[in-house]
Design an enzyme around this catalytic site. Sequence first.
Site, PDB file in Angstrom:
ATOM      1  CD  GLU A 276      -3.050  -0.859   0.008  1.00 38.37           C
ATOM      2  OE1 GLU A 276      -2.816  -0.052  -0.907  1.00 38.37           O
ATOM      3  OE2 GLU A 276      -4.070  -1.564   0.042  1.00 38.37           O
TER       4      GLU A 276
ATOM      5  CG  HIS B 221      -8.552  -1.363   2.912  1.00 40.84           C
ATOM      6  ND1 HIS B 221      -7.819  -0.971   1.814  1.00 40.84           N
ATOM      7  CD2 HIS B 221      -7.659  -1.839   3.813  1.00 40.84           C
ATOM      8  CE1 HIS B 221      -6.544  -1.235   2.040  1.00 40.84           C
ATOM      9  NE2 HIS B 221      -6.421  -1.752   3.245  1.00 40.84           N
TER      10      HIS B 221
ATOM     11  CG  HIS C  99      -3.514   1.492   6.071  1.00 43.17           C
ATOM     12  ND1 HIS C  99      -4.888   1.626   6.150  1.00 43.17           N
ATOM     13  CD2 HIS C  99      -3.300   0.311   5.446  1.00 43.17           C
ATOM     14  CE1 HIS C  99      -5.456   0.573   5.591  1.00 43.17           C
ATOM     15  NE2 HIS C  99      -4.523  -0.238   5.164  1.00 43.17           N
TER      16      HIS C  99
ATOM     17  CG  HIS D 162      -6.493  -3.538   8.172  1.00 38.20           C
ATOM     18  ND1 HIS D 162      -6.208  -4.664   7.448  1.00 38.20           N
ATOM     19  CD2 HIS D 162      -6.220  -2.497   7.348  1.00 38.20           C
ATOM     20  CE1 HIS D 162      -5.753  -4.326   6.243  1.00 38.20           C
ATOM     21  NE2 HIS D 162      -5.748  -3.011   6.159  1.00 38.20           N
TER      22      HIS D 162
HETATM   23 ZN   LIG Z   1      -4.838  -2.146   4.491  1.00 30.88          ZN
END
Ligand SMILES: [Zn+2]
Length: 215
Positions: free
Chosen positions: A76, A159, A95, A97
């Site tokens: 990513e 996501h 980032h 989750h």
């Molecule tokens: Zn991700």
Amino acid sequence: MTIEEMRQTVHAWTKQSYAEHLFAGTSGNLSAYDADSGIMVITPTSRPYETILPEDMVAMKLDGTVLEGKWKPSSEWRLHAELYKAFPEAGAVVHTHSPYATGFAVAHQPIPCILIEMVPFLGGGVPLADYATPGTNEVGTYAAAAMQGGHYGCLMANHGAVAIGKDLEQAHIRAVYIEDAARICAYAKGIGTVHTMSEENIQDMIRVAAENAKK
Ligand SMILES: [Zn+2]
């Protein structure tokens, strides 16, 4: 900051974020960016966070050119690069989750501005970015579009979540507050009606904070 210092910092905040369950397995990724040198240091792809070392971090340019690193950068990396291009004041991207925030991302629901902390730490509510195929530039451009208007982070449909900051300390605390807001909003939904903060409440907070800062 030298690449070595950036590696140490990215590594330290990655270990902390993993310990805080902001992501699981090898998902999630963090980076720091030095606008003067144009160098981004980012977590590598598919390396276990339990044993990850500072030297595993990858130094690269925003165009994808890898400068130093034993491993490939996070798949990513384009998300990070697009956010640095869209927000020149950003020096770090986290980032995650994290489960409650990702729950809202799966439900395709932004998190409304429901808590006082969300005003200074997140710029209000947490918007939802449209779904984009992982690994594409769109993951980043859609996130940047959702964050227009003074938001410091957003949800990414089906996501996860992402936050920016001037450094990793700031981006990390914003990622923590996104998850905190999502969890509390989920609790409130289970208890009864979710009352969002009014625009008047928000503007009063901004005004009082500015007045107190002058004293
Ligand atoms: Zn991700």
